[in-house]
Write a protein that holds these residues in place. Structure first.
Motif, PDB file in Angstrom:
ATOM      1  N   PRO A 199       0.821  -1.213   0.000  1.00  0.00           N
ATOM      2  CA  PRO A 199       0.000   0.000   0.000  1.00  0.00           C
ATOM      3  C   PRO A 199       0.860   1.270   0.000  1.00  0.00           C
ATOM      4  CG  PRO A 199      -0.253  -1.263   2.034  1.00  0.00           C
ATOM      5  CD  PRO A 199       0.534  -2.095   1.103  1.00  0.00           C
ATOM      6  N   GLU A 201       0.023   4.157   0.880  1.00  0.00           N
ATOM      7  CA  GLU A 201      -0.202   5.013   2.043  1.00  0.00           C
ATOM      8  C   GLU A 201       0.790   4.712   3.161  1.00  0.00           C
ATOM      9  OE1 GLU A 201      -4.315   4.840   3.168  1.00  0.00           O
ATOM     10  OE2 GLU A 201      -4.805   6.336   1.650  1.00  0.00           O
ATOM     11  N   LEU A 202       1.265   3.467   3.194  1.00  0.00           N
ATOM     12  CA  LEU A 202       2.258   3.087   4.200  1.00  0.00           C
ATOM     13  C   LEU A 202       3.529   3.912   4.003  1.00  0.00           C
ATOM     14  CD1 LEU A 202       1.822   0.906   6.278  1.00  0.00           C
ATOM     15  CD2 LEU A 202       3.085  -0.649   4.836  1.00  0.00           C
ATOM     16  N   ARG A 204       3.689   6.746   2.438  1.00  0.00           N
ATOM     17  CA  ARG A 204       3.404   8.156   2.718  1.00  0.00           C
ATOM     18  C   ARG A 204       3.393   8.428   4.213  1.00  0.00           C
ATOM     19  NH1 ARG A 204      -1.120   9.977  -1.712  1.00  0.00           N
ATOM     20  NH2 ARG A 204       0.296   9.820  -3.469  1.00  0.00           N
ATOM     21  N   ALA A 205       2.798   7.486   4.958  1.00  0.00           N
ATOM     22  CA  ALA A 205       2.762   7.652   6.410  1.00  0.00           C
ATOM     23  C   ALA A 205       4.181   7.736   6.966  1.00  0.00           C
ATOM     24  CB  ALA A 205       2.006   6.494   7.047  1.00  0.00           C
ATOM     25  N   ALA A 206       5.069   6.897   6.430  1.00  0.00           N
ATOM     26  CA  ALA A 206       6.451   6.905   6.905  1.00  0.00           C
ATOM     27  C   ALA A 206       7.130   8.231   6.557  1.00  0.00           C
ATOM     28  CB  ALA A 206       7.213   5.733   6.296  1.00  0.00           C
ATOM     29  N   ARG A 207       6.777   8.786   5.414  1.00  0.00           N
ATOM     30  CA  ARG A 207       7.370  10.085   5.057  1.00  0.00           C
ATOM     31  C   ARG A 207       6.869  11.192   5.982  1.00  0.00           C
ATOM     32  NH1 ARG A 207       7.299  12.153  -0.794  1.00  0.00           N
ATOM     33  NH2 ARG A 207       8.543  13.761   0.179  1.00  0.00           N
ATOM     34  N   VAL A 208       5.562  11.156   6.287  1.00  0.00           N
ATOM     35  CA  VAL A 208       5.038  12.155   7.225  1.00  0.00           C
ATOM     36  C   VAL A 208       5.713  11.986   8.583  1.00  0.00           C
ATOM     37  CG1 VAL A 208       2.972  12.904   8.467  1.00  0.00           C
ATOM     38  CG2 VAL A 208       2.836  12.394   6.038  1.00  0.00           C
ATOM     39  N   ASP A 209       6.009  10.734   8.938  1.00  0.00           N
ATOM     40  CA  ASP A 209       6.689  10.467  10.201  1.00  0.00           C
ATOM     41  C   ASP A 209       8.159  10.873  10.158  1.00  0.00           C
ATOM     42  OD1 ASP A 209       4.861   9.657  12.031  1.00  0.00           O
ATOM     43  OD2 ASP A 209       4.935   7.537  11.492  1.00  0.00           O
ATOM     44  N   GLY A 210       8.628  11.282   8.997  1.00  0.00           N
ATOM     45  CA  GLY A 210       9.974  11.843   8.935  1.00  0.00           C
ATOM     46  C   GLY A 210      11.069  10.887   8.527  1.00  0.00           C
ATOM     47  N   ALA A 211      10.707   9.647   8.144  1.00  0.00           N
ATOM     48  CA  ALA A 211      11.749   8.713   7.736  1.00  0.00           C
ATOM     49  C   ALA A 211      12.212   9.053   6.322  1.00  0.00           C
ATOM     50  CB  ALA A 211      11.214   7.286   7.788  1.00  0.00           C
ATOM     51  N   GLY A 215      15.771   5.121   5.839  1.00  0.00           N
ATOM     52  CA  GLY A 215      14.950   4.828   7.008  1.00  0.00           C
ATOM     53  C   GLY A 215      13.732   4.011   6.624  1.00  0.00           C
ATOM     54  N   ARG A 219      13.531   0.200   7.847  1.00  0.00           N
ATOM     55  CA  ARG A 219      12.655   0.031   9.003  1.00  0.00           C
ATOM     56  C   ARG A 219      11.227  -0.314   8.628  1.00  0.00           C
ATOM     57  NH1 ARG A 219      14.878   4.901  12.780  1.00  0.00           N
ATOM     58  NH2 ARG A 219      13.614   3.920  14.383  1.00  0.00           N
ATOM     59  N   ILE A 220      10.794   0.028   7.410  1.00  0.00           N
ATOM     60  CA  ILE A 220       9.417  -0.268   7.013  1.00  0.00           C
ATOM     61  C   ILE A 220       9.379  -1.372   5.959  1.00  0.00           C
ATOM     62  CG2 ILE A 220       7.267   0.705   6.133  1.00  0.00           C
ATOM     63  CD1 ILE A 220       8.113   1.986   8.710  1.00  0.00           C
ATOM     64  N   MET A 224       8.883  -6.124   5.976  1.00  0.00           N
ATOM     65  CA  MET A 224       7.636  -6.603   5.390  1.00  0.00           C
ATOM     66  C   MET A 224       7.860  -7.476   4.171  1.00  0.00           C
ATOM     67  SD  MET A 224       5.319  -3.219   5.529  1.00  0.00           S
ATOM     68  CE  MET A 224       4.036  -3.989   4.571  1.00  0.00           C
TER      69      MET A 224
END
Lengths: 311, 365
Positions: A199, A201-202, A204-211, A215, A219-220, A224
């Motif tokens: 997905p 969005e996963l 994108r979420a990591a980018r918003v989290d600053g990775a 990173g 880490r993501i 997986m």
């Protein structure tokens, strides 16, 4: 049952529901025509496929006198492991008479670094292509895929020259580089498809989290993607282990991989043809990919399915 | 477009093209401090794209984005002071809830006791304390979305961005979480920008709704204004369920009195407030099904009789489909007064509550 009949509208009152008759799951017979046909076909095909392997194993356990009798399908009258020992430690290839063991260790020293190097690079490639749509990504990808369709033979001589110029011709590290390069197109495709099926969005979420680039990768994405790494490892281990062409072209006799050495044992023209030693040597060479398949079969199927669906 | 003093988020002349396709066109919008803005529109209208631009996940083709007075057009998402909640939750599957919440903080290198403090606060607000050691796969949809909100919460940001956060939930959970989001907003008083295609969510949550179509904001106003005085036919038809009735006809002037005429239906417009000076010509008359009185005698500026075609009982009330002239017309009726099929009934309404649109441009008249 009678309740049912009562609840029907009056207009259909003429229809009477049978009290007996089929109810619950439909019964299945073990010896139905369908089962006989299905399993019969499967068994015949499996036997047909396993027959050569059977001949190899049986022959490798016989002594030469027994082989000369010519009954290749009959089981050994007297089981001997002599051919296996000879194949491993004392069969002659050219001047060397130390068996396949040297080739085995050469193959190990070729396969392990090639697999690690090619997968490390290809997975990062695939990740960058799938998630970071950099400028020219599509062009880059097309070039890489075209690379997968060019026959290896075309590139053999240019690579010989390149390796000679950089002083790696004949060495194991030269062969490792060649294997890593030729594994790149198909592995990159594999990883790209797997990562783009995750997905978005996963990511994108990591980018918003600053990775950042690494990173997110470490880490993501990495945690997986075990199945696709297993697929890549299997593809590369079997591919590189079974390779003959590059091995014979880019190495010298003392750095020959196992496959080349096997060929030299089997095809040696001097003396008697020792079929039992040849069979044992062949099985020994094929053992590594076989073991890899058995250990990771389930993950392999899962990963192939995951990586192949979306493109 | 009117500008707001000290906006929390300000978008100026934002455009975005994918190759030759223009997704957003010179878009302007100001969001006040602590305001709850809902971007509403059908799929493909660019609302999620706009949100991704604000988040910094998409590069814009033109224009500027300000958050808290700072130009963030070229900033990375993490430096914009935003937290984002996604439709598919986007929780990291291999991490526990606690690790999911703390991921951004760990990446930013925040001290361990500060991380623990923030997680404790978010978990308390969202009531997910018992779930902290679970993996996302062991959570229900509503719990996952709560964790996703928590991930935005721990970042201590100024602006929350929601990308259709409730679309993956079933109707009951959606209603529950809608209320929770509203409570969260009143508790935190953060600026929130919320994307949805669900008009109920938009009406219930928003301080202001921006209705979008084709990359352009059609109307930006308070929910009640948008509902009662839509600026064009698209907005009128998009909001409201059951949808607004539209009658095709003409605007005519008899001796200084304006009328809307559709074949044998003639609606006097004495009470209608025109947006601008009317001119005779083709027009569309719109009125919401709940603004039509049913079998309630005379006294309305407009009354008519019509035949019932279909009756749709919906529990709380009933939707009655009529033929008015030869055009379809729906009326919302309380359940006790449900008519039968093929009944002839009388209806009446006040054109003051109606909307008139230009037949060609669709704009409000």
């Amino acid at each position: 049952m009678s309740d049912h009949a009562v609840s029907l509208p009056a207009a259909t009152g003429a229809i009477r529901l049978e009290a007996s008759g089929p109810r619950g799951p439909k019964p299945r017979h073990v010896f139905s025509r369908r089962n006989i046909f299905l399993y019969g076909t499967l068994i015949v095909v499996a036997l047909y496929y396993l027959l050569p392997l059977y001949v190899m194993v049986v022959t490798s356990l016989k002594g030469m006198p027994e082989i000369r009798l010519g009954n290749i399908f009959s089981p050994p009258l007297e089981i001997t492991f002599e051919p296996w020992v000879k194949a491993w430690s004392s069969a002659c290839t050219g001047l060397n008479c130390d068996g396949l063991s040297r080739g085995f260790w050469n193959s190990v020293r070729i396969t392990i670094p090639s697999v690690i190097l090619s997968i490390a690079i290809a997975s990062v490639n695939g990740y960058a292509l799938a998630n970071w749509r950099f400028k020219g990504a599509d062009t880059f990808f097309v070039i890489l895929i075209v690379g997968a369709f060019i026959p290896y033979q075309v590139m053999i001589y240019p690579i010989v020259i390149i390796l000679r110029e950089i002083g790696l011709y004949g060495s194991l590290s030269g062969l490792v580089i060649v294997h890593s390069i030729f594994g790149m197109p198909i592995l990159t495709l594999l990883f790209r498809n797997y990562f783009s099926s995750m997905p978005e969005e996963l990511f994108r979420a990591a980018r918003v989290d600053g990775a950042g680039f690494w990173g997110i990768y470490f880490r993501i994405m990495l945690p997986m993607s075990l199945p696709i790494f297993v697929v890549a490892i299997i593809l590369q281990v079997t591919g590189i282990w079974n390779d003959f062409l590059f091995g014979v072209v880019y190495t010298r006799p003392d750095t020959y991989p196992m496959t080349v050495q096997l060929n030299n044992i089997v095809n040696s023209v001097q003396g008697v043809k020792e079929y039992n030693v040849n069979m044992a040597a062949t099985i020994l060479t094929g053992l590594v990919p076989l073991v890899v398949y058995f250990i990771s079969g389930k993950l392999f199927v899962r990963g192939i399915a995951a990586g192949a669906v979306k493109g | 477009m009117t500008r707001i003093e000290n906006p929390s988020v300000s978008i100026q002349d934002l455009s975005l093209n994918f190759g030759a396709v223009s997704v957003l066109e010179t878009l302007n919008i100001d969001v006040a401090e602590g305001e709850f803005i809902v971007l509403l529109g059908p799929s493909g209208c660019g609302k999620s794209t706009l949100l991704n631009c604000i988040a910094g996940l998409l590069d814009v083709s033109d224009g500027r984005i300000f958050i808290k007075g700072k130009n963030v057009t070229w900033e990375e998402p993490k430096d914009r002071g935003i937290g984002m909640v996604f439709q598919s939750y986007a929780l990291y599957p291999q991490m526990t809830v606690e690790k999911n919440l703390s991921f951004g903080l760990r990446v930013a290198g925040i001290a361990r006791d500060e991380i623990a403090r923030r997680i404790a606060r978010a978990a308390e607000i969202l009531q997910i304390e018992p779930l902290l050691q679970r993996k996302p796969s062991a959570l229900s949809g509503g719990q996952r979305q709560r964790v996703a909100i928590g991930r935005a919460l721990v970042r201590d940001v100024d602006v929350f961005l929601f990308d259709e956060p409730l679309s993956n939930l079933d109707a009951k959970l959606r209603a529950e979480l809608r209320v929770e989001i509203k409570l969260l907003h009143s508790k935190l008083q953060n600026t929130m920008i919320y994307v949805t295609h669900d008009q109920i969510e938009a009406m219930t949550l928003a301080d202001r709704i921006a209705v979008m179509k084709g990359g352009v904001i059609q109307q930006l106003d308070a929910p009640q204004t948008i509902y009662n005085r839509p600026v064009n036919r698209f907005v009128a038809g998009f909001l409201g369920s059951p949808a607004m009735n539209f009658l095709d006809g003409r605007l005519e002037n008899d001796d200084g009195n304006w009328h809307f005429v559709a074949e044998d239906v003639k609606i006097p417009l004495a009470t209608y407030v025109f947006e601008k000076e009317p001119v005779p010509g083709p027009a569309v008359f719109g009125i919401r099904p709940e603004h039509v009185a049913f079998n309630s005698g005379a006294g309305w500026p407009f009354t008519a009789t019509a035949n019932v075609v279909v009756v749709e009982p919906m529990g709380s009330d009933t939707l009655v489909w009529l033929k008015l002239g030869n055009q379809n017309f729906t009326v919302r009726v309380t359940s006790e007064r449900t008519p039968n099929n093929a009944d002839t009934v009388s209806i009446g309404f006040d054109p003051m509550r109606a909307s008139l649109f230009d037949a060609a441009t669709g704009n409000r008249l």
